[in-house]
Design an enzyme around this catalytic site. Structure first.
Site, PDB file in Angstrom:
ATOM      1  N   GLU A  61      -3.479 -91.776  65.671  1.00  0.00           N
ATOM      2  CA  GLU A  61      -4.923 -91.891  65.265  1.00  0.00           C
ATOM      3  C   GLU A  61      -5.412 -93.260  65.459  1.00  0.00           C
ATOM      4  O   GLU A  61      -4.386 -94.259  65.050  1.00  0.00           O
ATOM      5  CB  GLU A  61      -5.107 -91.687  63.801  1.00  0.00           C
ATOM      6  CG  GLU A  61      -6.740 -91.608  63.392  1.00  0.00           C
ATOM      7  CD  GLU A  61      -7.006 -91.079  62.096  1.00  0.00           C
ATOM      8  OE1 GLU A  61      -6.250 -91.122  61.056  1.00  0.00           O
ATOM      9  OE2 GLU A  61      -8.035 -90.834  61.774  1.00  0.00           O
ATOM     10  N   GLY A  85      -2.993 -98.184  55.446  1.00  0.00           N
ATOM     11  CA  GLY A  85      -2.327 -97.549  54.406  1.00  0.00           C
ATOM     12  C   GLY A  85      -1.235 -96.601  54.993  1.00  0.00           C
ATOM     13  O   GLY A  85       0.002 -96.706  54.457  1.00  0.00           O
ATOM     14  N   ALA A  86      -1.536 -95.438  55.435  1.00  0.00           N
ATOM     15  CA  ALA A  86      -0.667 -94.270  55.660  1.00  0.00           C
ATOM     16  C   ALA A  86      -1.330 -93.416  56.679  1.00  0.00           C
ATOM     17  O   ALA A  86      -2.726 -93.649  56.924  1.00  0.00           O
ATOM     18  CB  ALA A  86      -0.333 -93.691  54.403  1.00  0.00           C
ATOM     19  N   MET A  87      -0.628 -92.431  57.039  1.00  0.00           N
ATOM     20  CA  MET A  87      -1.403 -91.614  58.276  1.00  0.00           C
ATOM     21  C   MET A  87      -0.725 -90.063  57.862  1.00  0.00           C
ATOM     22  O   MET A  87       0.555 -89.787  57.666  1.00  0.00           O
ATOM     23  CB  MET A  87      -0.862 -91.975  59.513  1.00  0.00           C
ATOM     24  CG  MET A  87      -1.342 -91.156  60.653  1.00  0.00           C
ATOM     25  SD  MET A  87      -3.211 -91.129  60.591  1.00  0.00           S
ATOM     26  CE  MET A  87      -3.387 -89.726  61.332  1.00  0.00           C
ATOM     27  N   GLU A  88      -1.832 -89.139  58.066  1.00  0.00           N
ATOM     28  CA  GLU A  88      -1.609 -87.723  57.538  1.00  0.00           C
ATOM     29  C   GLU A  88      -1.190 -87.144  58.632  1.00  0.00           C
ATOM     30  O   GLU A  88      -1.490 -85.572  58.568  1.00  0.00           O
ATOM     31  CB  GLU A  88      -3.136 -87.268  57.087  1.00  0.00           C
ATOM     32  CG  GLU A  88      -4.228 -87.136  58.328  1.00  0.00           C
ATOM     33  CD  GLU A  88      -5.050 -88.234  58.369  1.00  0.00           C
ATOM     34  OE1 GLU A  88      -4.628 -89.492  57.938  1.00  0.00           O
ATOM     35  OE2 GLU A  88      -6.073 -88.116  58.867  1.00  0.00           O
ATOM     36  N   ASN A  89      -0.178 -87.260  59.604  1.00  0.00           N
ATOM     37  CA  ASN A  89       0.427 -86.619  60.373  1.00  0.00           C
ATOM     38  C   ASN A  89       0.763 -85.183  60.135  1.00  0.00           C
ATOM     39  O   ASN A  89       1.541 -85.024  58.970  1.00  0.00           O
ATOM     40  CB  ASN A  89       1.466 -86.983  61.185  1.00  0.00           C
ATOM     41  CG  ASN A  89       1.259 -88.551  61.484  1.00  0.00           C
ATOM     42  OD1 ASN A  89       0.340 -88.856  62.326  1.00  0.00           O
ATOM     43  ND2 ASN A  89       1.876 -89.540  60.871  1.00  0.00           N
ATOM     44  N   GLU A 143      -3.169 -88.812  51.580  1.00  0.00           N
ATOM     45  CA  GLU A 143      -2.603 -88.196  52.682  1.00  0.00           C
ATOM     46  C   GLU A 143      -2.212 -86.878  52.641  1.00  0.00           C
ATOM     47  O   GLU A 143      -2.423 -86.098  53.504  1.00  0.00           O
ATOM     48  CB  GLU A 143      -1.447 -88.895  53.093  1.00  0.00           C
ATOM     49  CG  GLU A 143      -1.535 -90.548  53.263  1.00  0.00           C
ATOM     50  CD  GLU A 143      -2.722 -90.859  54.324  1.00  0.00           C
ATOM     51  OE1 GLU A 143      -3.114 -90.235  55.164  1.00  0.00           O
ATOM     52  OE2 GLU A 143      -3.260 -92.020  53.953  1.00  0.00           O
ATOM     53  N   HIS A 185      -4.997 -84.434  52.803  1.00  0.00           N
ATOM     54  CA  HIS A 185      -5.516 -84.367  54.320  1.00  0.00           C
ATOM     55  C   HIS A 185      -5.016 -83.227  54.940  1.00  0.00           C
ATOM     56  O   HIS A 185      -5.623 -82.841  55.761  1.00  0.00           O
ATOM     57  CB  HIS A 185      -5.176 -85.696  55.012  1.00  0.00           C
ATOM     58  CG  HIS A 185      -6.070 -86.609  55.361  1.00  0.00           C
ATOM     59  ND1 HIS A 185      -7.297 -86.518  55.626  1.00  0.00           N
ATOM     60  CD2 HIS A 185      -5.874 -88.179  55.227  1.00  0.00           C
ATOM     61  CE1 HIS A 185      -7.979 -87.722  55.458  1.00  0.00           C
ATOM     62  NE2 HIS A 185      -7.169 -88.791  55.254  1.00  0.00           N
TER      63      HIS A 185
HETATM   64  N1  PHE Z   1      -6.066 -91.677  58.645  1.00  0.00           N
HETATM   65  C1  PHE Z   1      -5.483 -92.441  57.817  1.00  0.00           C
HETATM   66  C2  PHE Z   1      -5.911 -92.337  56.350  1.00  0.00           C
HETATM   67  O1  PHE Z   1      -7.083 -92.452  56.178  1.00  0.00           O
HETATM   68  C3  PHE Z   1      -5.779 -93.903  58.131  1.00  0.00           C
HETATM   69  C4  PHE Z   1      -5.151 -94.574  59.514  1.00  0.00           C
HETATM   70  C5  PHE Z   1      -6.360 -94.484  60.561  1.00  0.00           C
HETATM   71  C6  PHE Z   1      -4.082 -94.742  59.705  1.00  0.00           C
HETATM   72  C7  PHE Z   1      -5.922 -94.938  61.868  1.00  0.00           C
HETATM   73  C8  PHE Z   1      -3.615 -95.152  60.994  1.00  0.00           C
HETATM   74  C9  PHE Z   1      -4.579 -95.598  61.727  1.00  0.00           C
HETATM   75  O2  PHE Z   1      -5.316 -91.638  55.836  1.00  0.00           O
HETATM   76 ZN    ZN Z   2      -7.600 -90.852  55.052  1.00  0.00          ZN
END
Ligand code: PHE
Ligand code: ZN
Length: 891
Positions: free
Chosen positions: A127, A267-271, A304, A307
């Protein structure tokens, strides 16, 4: 002079994709500098007929293209067009298979977007547009596909191989390599793809969902962090349970994995099924993490996880819809934390963030609506407006529709749009359809930028026993939006009688509050009503009001607006003592403090002696001396408004005067109430083992609030007390509280504490982040020199975002030293923006935002900041990230 003009992307230009992808087969042959990525796409036309009409355009950046095959045939160079950001195949059939092989260099990837190395392990961040740095692909969220991923890597160096979904098979290969094959059954956009390969320890647990399905839970960390995962795991299980109870959302895969990495832009990523976290939001043990860290971890783990439904199962049609997933998910994590901790205290801290940071953004040249209309670089729009104001917009809908109506709306949204990429309009439509409510005017919250202002006037008529409240709404102009339309604003109201209790409310046109304040142990009912403000001027008449009441307006901060109401000091003191709404009880005290500090600032600017109002002093004393059940609330009530919040009330911001005035009030309170502070400090001392429950957190917070007041006294005895706490505390909350106080004071204990702390923790990067930031935030005169020296310390690393944020980022928020009238602070931060930009433009752009409010300062500072803005803007090869922020700031 010729400068590359960066293209503006507009919401109005949205077109549905020409082609969709059914399946993606990816194969990564991992190598530190030469990773091979093979991708096999099954592509179908998204129109009635495509052949010969639409060219297939794929996004791609920094890729070495090796081969392209269409339906098994090698394409020759003349069969496609390739430039710095795309691959175009002009002639394609309606349905075809496309095979692409690229080569990439993860080690040189300092942007931390795409495939990169962190701590010697491979990880990805896709992302918003990182997937295109691995292979050519239609990298947009409305193209959703089923992913099959094969990872090949050296078995000894990278024993763990992870991707989204379920593990299908794994095994050994020749040359010491091994492989793993993953399949994610849920179609998803490329931005939710993830891959991790490394030497990682695994902490396991499980969760049984509401339908009885057992889900394997794993947290992967570097081996030495194994002992710091328990809290994140507990948080995950609480979040899974909460989402079932609150939204009826059940987890959908057999496994849920979290990986912690040290190098991460956010902070983190919701893959999907494989969340990648900044280690700051996973790792905690009492010796290394503060109470705030513990709470941050629970909030982000929850965020996360949530998400999975609000983001993954249902995603965004395009990036203008970012708040569809982020605003909603922030609201969900805030609500989760309100339920896990304390409703009022959590609300106070969320509103604090909104008012001190989002309101500033809304008043800056970067102001934009929750659903922006255009952007140059999407990474610049992961903002407080999209996230936190977006969460307020969702919260307001819940207030308007009531909890049951809102739940019917989310149920409909989740079922109607499961598996789709949708818009904020679709979200609101579901709310309207489920409840039969007209939210057309409400939707202006998505399209209009700026913070609305509500001016409230009141008229009590003792003869008719009625109270008339009128609300006049305005909204200041923002870039591109000179004129604003009136908004639909839900305002929660209570009226307090002379006994301090809420009066029963009767009015035409007001609905029952959806979130009535909870009783707080007082006798008497709690009455909150929500009135819907829609016109520029609205009047409400309350009947059967026996005596003139004290109005409590915007309870629980029911809308992200500024309220002007001419309460007298005595009325504010009354609310502070009696309001059944915890938020407004706190806010009444804040309003008094703001007023007082603004007066002190004027005195300071005129060189007058500072004097503190005695009624404020005695109200403060009452709070300090009372023994409240909720000590965290008590600590908030004793905290003065932040300097950045105070700045919002000044025509011309004078950072030095704000700092001095605020501190002088703090000192005056400390002098006057010294003995009480000491007594409260001692009574809230915890013996026994460290615990992270609400009561213990509250006691520590109150105790440390007392300590920071006392440290204003500059007494050797108090400094010894602080030093004692530093030396003997068994938890990081108390250690940090004492160390921060010492770092702000020019005293012999200061260097000693800082160096002891360093020696103890220099091998723990997250603890070193704290050590760096308290020094960068110190108001002492030599802070800039210290920061420069710390950049040469081995614990600092300019390639690591946490380090940049802790040291340079923290310094850029140091109101006194960053804004030093000689301009050295500005020049330093600008130098760093320029040094970081070629490596990591996202982080450079965030840092550069320190200059956006330049017009709010005095002439001298304006000139100095503008010089730096121009210097940055005119630097050759500037990233579009930084370029966008600088050019909009100067516009
Ligand atoms: N989508 C993530 C979140 O809000 C934030 C994020 C955006 C992380 C872009 C990395 C790169 O949980
Ligand atoms: Zn988010």
């Amino acid at each position: 002079m010729s400068r590359e003009v960066h293209k503006t992307i507009r919401l109005n230009d949205y077109r549905k994709p020409d082609f969709l992808i059914e399946t993606v087969n990816l194969e990564f042959d991992l190598d530190e500098t030469r990773t091979r990525v093979k991708s096999l796409l099954t592509v179908v036309c998204n129109h009635d007929r495509c052949e010969g009409i639409h060219a297939f355009v794929l996004n791609g950046r920094d890729l070495a293209l090796k081969t392209v095959k269409l339906d098994g045939h090698d394409l020759r160079h003349q069969d496609y067009v390739i430039d710095s950001s795309s691959l175009t195949i002009p002639q394609v059939p309606d349905r075809f298979a496309l095979e692409i092989e690229t080569e990439i260099n993860p080690r040189d990837n300092t942007e931390l977007s795409g495939l990169y190395l962190s701590g010697g392990n491979f990880c990805t961040q896709c992302e918003a547009e990182g997937f295109r740095k691995m292979t050519y692909y239609p990298d947009r969220p409305d193209v959703m596909a089923r992913f099959f991923t094969t990872i090949v890597a050296d078995k000894r160096k990278y024993p763990v191989l992870l991707s989204n979904g379920n593990l299908m098979s794994s095994g050994d290969l020749k040359d010491g390599k091994h492989f793993a094959k993953w399949h994610d059954p849920f179609p998803k956009p490329a931005y939710l793809f993830a891959l991790v390969a490394g030497n990682l320890d695994r902490i396991r647990d499980s969760f049984t969902t509401m339908s009885g399905k057992k889900v394997d839970l794993s947290i992967f960390v570097q081996h030495h962090n194994r002992d710091k995962c328990a809290h994140a795991m507990e948080s995950l299980k609480l979040a899974m349970k909460w989402d079932e109870e609150t939204y009826g959302r059940e987890y959908d895969l057999d496994t849920f994995m979290i990986v912690a990495v040290d190098d991460f832009n956010m902070g983190a990523m919701e893959n999907k099924g494989l969340n990648v976290f900044n280690s700051k939001y996973v790792l905690a043990k009492p010796e290394t993490a503060t109470d705030a860290d513990y709470q941050g971890i629970m909030g982000v783990v929850g965020h996360e996880y949530f998400h999975n439904w609000s983001g993954d199962r249902i995603t965004c049609r395009d990036w203008f819809q970012l708040s569809l997933k982020e605003g909603f998910t922030v609201f969900r994590d805030q609500h989760f934390m309100e339920d896990m901790t304390s409703r009022g205290v959590k609300r106070i801290s969320d509103v604090n963030i909104l008012r001190t940071h989002q309101f500033r953004e809304d008043a800056s040249p970067m102001a934009h609506p929750v659903r922006p209309e255009s952007y140059v670089e999407i990474n610049n729009f992961y903002t407080l407006t999209v996230y936190n104001k977006g969460a307020e917009v969702i919260r307001m809908m819940r207030t308007i529709l009531g909890p049951e109506g809102f739940r019917r709306g989310t149920d409909l949204y989740f079922s109607r749009h499961d598996g789709q990429a949708v818009t904020t309009d679709d979200f609101v439509q579901a709310m309207e359809d489920a409840t039969g409510t007209d939210l057309r005017q409400f939707k202006l919250w998505y399209s209009q930028a700026g913070t609305p202002e509500l001016t409230v006037t009141r008229r009590y008529d003792p003869r008719t026993k009625t109270l008339e409240l009128s609300f006049r709404q305005t909204c200041p102009p923002t870039p591109g939006q000179e004129e604003k339309k009136p908004m639909h604003i839900p305002v929660a109201i209570g009226l307090l009688g002379q006994d301090g209790h809420d009066m029963p409310l009767r009015t035409a046109g007001a609905t029952e509050a959806s979130t009535p304040a909870r009783g707080t142990g007082r006798t008497g009912g709690v009455e909150t009503r929500v009135v819907q403000i829609k016109k520029p001027l609205e009047k409400f008449v309350f009947s059967d009001i026996p005596q003139e009441p004290v109005p409590s307006i915007l309870r629980h901060f029911s809308a992200p607006a500024k309220v002007k109401l001419d309460l007298s000091d005595n009325e504010r003191l009354f609310l502070m003592a009696h309001d059944s709404d915890e938020f407004n009880r706190w806010d009444a005290g804040q309003q008094l403090a703001v007023k007082l500090i603004l007066q002190l600032i004027r005195d300071f600017q005129l060189g007058k002696k500072l004097r503190v109002d005695s009624s404020f002093m005695s109200a403060f004393n009452k709070i300090l001396g009372s023994s409240m059940d909720d000590k965290a609330f008590q600590a908030f009530a004793l905290s003065l408004p932040a300097e950045t919040y105070l700045a919002d009330f000044m025509e011309v911001i004078d950072p030095a005067a704000i700092h001095e005035a605020r501190r002088s009030l703090q000192r005056a309170l400390a002098m006057e109430l010294r003995d009480t502070f000491i007594a409260v400090y001692y009574t809230n001392q915890d013996a026994g083992p460290y615990r992270v429950d609400q009561a213990s957190i509250g006691r520590r917070s109150l105790k440390n609030t007392c300590l920071s007041y006392l440290m204003e006294l500059d007494e050797p005895g108090i400094r010894r007390l602080c030093w004692e706490q530093f030396r003997t505390a068994g938890n990081m909350t108390d250690v940090m509280a004492s160390l921060a106080n010492l770092a702000n004071t020019d005293c012999p204990e200061r260097p000693q504490a800082l160096s002891e702390f360093y020696e103890t923790w220099k091998d723990d990067p997250l603890v070193m982040d704290k050590w760096l930031s308290i020094q960068a935030l110190s108001p002492l005169p030599h802070t800039l020199d210290t920061v420069q020296a710390l950049m040469k310390n081995p614990v600092f690393n300019i390639k690591n975002p946490n380090k940049i944020r802790s040291l340079i980022g923290a310094f850029s928020t140091n109101s006194v030293r960053f804004h030093e009238p000689n301009g050295d602070g500005y020049a330093f931060v600008a130098d760093q923006v320029l040094a970081i930009d070629p490596m990591n433009p996202q982080i450079a752009a965030r840092l550069a935002s320190a200059f956006t409010l330049w017009k709010r300062y005095d002439k001298n500072r304006q000139k100095l900041m503008k010089e730096q803005l121009e210097r940055i803007l005119h630097t050759p090869k500037l990233s579009k990230d930084v370029h966008e922020i600088m050019s909009k700031s100067l516009a």
